[in-house]
Scaffold this motif. Structure first.
Motif, PDB file in Angstrom:
ATOM      1  N   MET A  18      39.233  52.245  47.447  1.00 59.49           N
ATOM      2  CA  MET A  18      38.864  51.627  46.179  1.00 59.49           C
ATOM      3  C   MET A  18      37.350  51.457  46.096  1.00 59.49           C
ATOM      4  SD  MET A  18      41.727  51.337  44.687  1.00 59.49           S
ATOM      5  CE  MET A  18      43.484  50.969  44.836  1.00 59.49           C
ATOM      6  N   VAL A  19      36.849  51.453  44.862  1.00 56.77           N
ATOM      7  CA  VAL A  19      35.406  51.349  44.618  1.00 56.77           C
ATOM      8  C   VAL A  19      35.185  50.224  43.610  1.00 56.77           C
ATOM      9  CG1 VAL A  19      33.316  52.567  43.940  1.00 56.77           C
ATOM     10  CG2 VAL A  19      35.201  53.842  44.997  1.00 56.77           C
ATOM     11  N   GLY A  20      34.815  49.054  44.109  1.00 60.61           N
ATOM     12  CA  GLY A  20      34.624  47.895  43.257  1.00 60.61           C
ATOM     13  C   GLY A  20      33.165  47.621  42.954  1.00 60.61           C
ATOM     14  N   LEU A  41      43.699  51.862  32.625  1.00 58.98           N
ATOM     15  CA  LEU A  41      42.852  53.040  32.725  1.00 58.98           C
ATOM     16  C   LEU A  41      41.973  53.012  33.970  1.00 58.98           C
ATOM     17  CD1 LEU A  41      41.754  53.193  28.985  1.00 58.98           C
ATOM     18  CD2 LEU A  41      43.370  54.720  30.117  1.00 58.98           C
ATOM     19  N   GLY A  42      41.680  51.804  34.458  1.00 55.59           N
ATOM     20  CA  GLY A  42      40.874  51.685  35.660  1.00 55.59           C
ATOM     21  C   GLY A  42      39.534  51.024  35.415  1.00 55.59           C
ATOM     22  N   LEU A  43      38.819  50.805  36.493  1.00 56.45           N
ATOM     23  CA  LEU A  43      37.531  50.133  36.438  1.00 56.45           C
ATOM     24  C   LEU A  43      36.528  50.966  35.646  1.00 56.45           C
ATOM     25  CD1 LEU A  43      35.770  47.783  37.392  1.00 56.45           C
ATOM     26  CD2 LEU A  43      35.312  49.078  39.483  1.00 56.45           C
ATOM     27  N   SER A  44      35.848  50.302  34.707  1.00 54.99           N
ATOM     28  CA  SER A  44      34.856  50.975  33.867  1.00 54.99           C
ATOM     29  C   SER A  44      33.651  50.069  33.706  1.00 54.99           C
ATOM     30  CB  SER A  44      35.455  51.295  32.490  1.00 54.99           C
ATOM     31  OG  SER A  44      35.593  50.109  31.717  1.00 54.99           O
ATOM     32  N   PHE A  64      37.465  44.629  40.503  1.00 54.88           N
ATOM     33  CA  PHE A  64      38.150  45.487  41.469  1.00 54.88           C
ATOM     34  C   PHE A  64      38.675  46.765  40.832  1.00 54.88           C
ATOM     35  CE2 PHE A  64      41.610  42.468  40.274  1.00 54.88           C
ATOM     36  CZ  PHE A  64      42.670  43.334  39.989  1.00 54.88           C
ATOM     37  N   ASP A  65      39.070  47.671  41.715  1.00 54.04           N
ATOM     38  CA  ASP A  65      39.488  49.027  41.348  1.00 54.04           C
ATOM     39  C   ASP A  65      41.010  49.120  41.422  1.00 54.04           C
ATOM     40  OD1 ASP A  65      39.552  51.775  40.915  1.00 54.04           O
ATOM     41  OD2 ASP A  65      38.763  52.296  42.885  1.00 54.04           O
ATOM     42  N   LEU A  66      41.577  50.009  40.631  1.00 53.31           N
ATOM     43  CA  LEU A  66      43.018  50.264  40.655  1.00 53.31           C
ATOM     44  C   LEU A  66      43.386  51.654  41.161  1.00 53.31           C
ATOM     45  CD1 LEU A  66      44.138  48.813  37.195  1.00 53.31           C
ATOM     46  CD2 LEU A  66      44.633  47.815  39.440  1.00 53.31           C
ATOM     47  N   HIS A  67      42.470  52.631  41.001  1.00 61.32           N
ATOM     48  CA  HIS A  67      42.857  54.033  41.167  1.00 61.32           C
ATOM     49  C   HIS A  67      41.963  54.822  42.115  1.00 61.32           C
ATOM     50  CE1 HIS A  67      45.408  53.014  37.849  1.00 61.32           C
ATOM     51  NE2 HIS A  67      44.454  53.044  36.952  1.00 61.32           N
ATOM     52  N   GLY A  68      41.411  54.178  43.124  1.00 64.70           N
ATOM     53  CA  GLY A  68      40.609  54.916  44.083  1.00 64.70           C
ATOM     54  C   GLY A  68      39.355  55.525  43.494  1.00 64.70           C
ATOM     55  N   GLY A  69      38.657  54.754  42.663  1.00 63.04           N
ATOM     56  CA  GLY A  69      37.405  55.218  42.076  1.00 63.04           C
ATOM     57  C   GLY A  69      37.551  56.071  40.840  1.00 63.04           C
ATOM     58  N   ARG A  70      38.762  56.259  40.350  1.00 59.29           N
ATOM     59  CA  ARG A  70      38.983  57.115  39.185  1.00 59.29           C
ATOM     60  C   ARG A  70      39.231  56.273  37.938  1.00 59.29           C
ATOM     61  NH1 ARG A  70      43.539  60.916  39.394  1.00 59.29           N
ATOM     62  NH2 ARG A  70      42.321  61.980  37.796  1.00 59.29           N
ATOM     63  N   TYR A  71      38.825  56.811  36.798  1.00 55.31           N
ATOM     64  CA  TYR A  71      39.110  56.240  35.485  1.00 55.31           C
ATOM     65  C   TYR A  71      40.061  57.196  34.792  1.00 55.31           C
ATOM     66  CZ  TYR A  71      38.331  54.202  30.846  1.00 55.31           C
ATOM     67  OH  TYR A  71      38.498  53.612  29.617  1.00 55.31           O
ATOM     68  N   ILE A  95      47.087  45.462  46.259  1.00 55.87           N
ATOM     69  CA  ILE A  95      45.825  45.749  45.570  1.00 55.87           C
ATOM     70  C   ILE A  95      45.038  44.462  45.319  1.00 55.87           C
ATOM     71  CG2 ILE A  95      44.873  46.513  43.343  1.00 55.87           C
ATOM     72  CD1 ILE A  95      47.067  48.684  43.334  1.00 55.87           C
ATOM     73  N   GLY A  96      45.748  43.414  44.883  1.00 55.84           N
ATOM     74  CA  GLY A  96      45.073  42.163  44.587  1.00 55.84           C
ATOM     75  C   GLY A  96      44.508  41.481  45.815  1.00 55.84           C
ATOM     76  N   PHE A  97      45.280  41.409  46.888  1.00 49.17           N
ATOM     77  CA  PHE A  97      44.795  40.725  48.091  1.00 49.17           C
ATOM     78  C   PHE A  97      43.684  41.509  48.775  1.00 49.17           C
ATOM     79  CE2 PHE A  97      48.696  38.076  48.021  1.00 49.17           C
ATOM     80  CZ  PHE A  97      48.089  36.847  48.216  1.00 49.17           C
TER      81      PHE A  97
END
Length: 241
Positions: A18-20, A41-44, A64-71, A95-97
């Motif tokens: 993940m990329v936060g 959609l993911g982190l933007s 935080f990120d949901l999709h391993g750095g992807r949008y 994912i949350g913890f």
């Protein structure tokens, strides 16, 4: 507003890297902290700017990120990943913890003063943290009114604020009622704000947001929802210096 610093943080979760986005106010003291979850959609840059805005107000904030750095701008790809995720509380908690651990490990963040605020899927993750008994001062969710497994809402240890658009076909009245019933039965200190005329993801500017039926930006209510989030934080996680 205070000067801030930001940096990218990579960390493992859900079998991905993940990329936060971490945003910190100036200084070296411990600060109340906020975890920010993105919609499906993911982190933007939308969530990154929210983290920055909270840092300007004195919080340590981690988007935080949901999709391993992807949008996931393709709605079909987004649904293919998010629907199984939303049906799996343990994955959401993982994912949350993982993100919460990043924030707790940050020397500027006070691990005893953390709130979780999320949008859509990120809001569902924030709620699952509460249902898992995470030590949080507040939970906020916009468009993420997913009900949990029976009885687990009783583990929520903090106030919950939720916002939803009245015309949101993904979170229709029956879903809102189920969420309210769950919170009430568990004895949670909860609030639900219904924004009249708003669709799903009404909080999200149209930039890089695909046109999907039932989804649409509502500028006035987006601003109101942000003020409501700030009000929740001011009540439950005030910045005192």
């Amino acid at each position: 507003m205070t000067r801030i610093t930001t940096r990218t943080v990579t960390y493992p979760a859900d079998g991905l890297t993940m990329v936060g986005h971490l945003a910190l106010p100036a200084g070296d003291d411990r600060r109340p902290a906020v975890l920010i979850g993105p919609e499906g959609l993911g982190l933007s840059d939308v969530e990154r700017r929210r983290a920055d805005a909270l840092a300007e107000r004195g919080y340590a904030a981690f988007a935080f990120d949901l999709h391993g750095g992807r949008y996931l701008a393709d709605p079909e790809e987004m649904l293919a990943r998010c629907m199984p995720l939303l049906g799996d509380p343990e994955r959401m908690r993982d994912i949350g913890f993982a993100a919460l651990d990043v924030l707790r490990a940050e020397p500027r963040a006070d691990p005893g003063r953390i709130a979780a605020v999320g949008y859509g899927t990120g809001g569902a993750v924030a709620l699952e943290l509460g249902r898992a008994g995470a030590d949080l001062r507040a939970i906020g969710t916009v468009n993420g009114l997913i009900t949990g497994r029976p009885g687990e809402a009783a583990r929520i240890r903090c106030p919950v604020w939720a916002g939803v658009g009245s015309e949101d076909p993904i979170m229709p009245p029956a879903q809102r009622e189920a969420f309210a019933a769950e919170m009430q039965a568990a004895g949670v200190d909860w609030r639900l704000v219904v924004y009249g005329g708003a669709l799903h993801a009404f909080h999200h500017p149209p930039v890089d947001h695909p046109a999907v039926s039932g989804v649409g930006h509502h500028p006035r209510h987006a601003e109101r929802a942000w003020r409501d989030v700030l009000g929740l934080l001011a009540e439950c996680l005030p910045v005192t210096a």
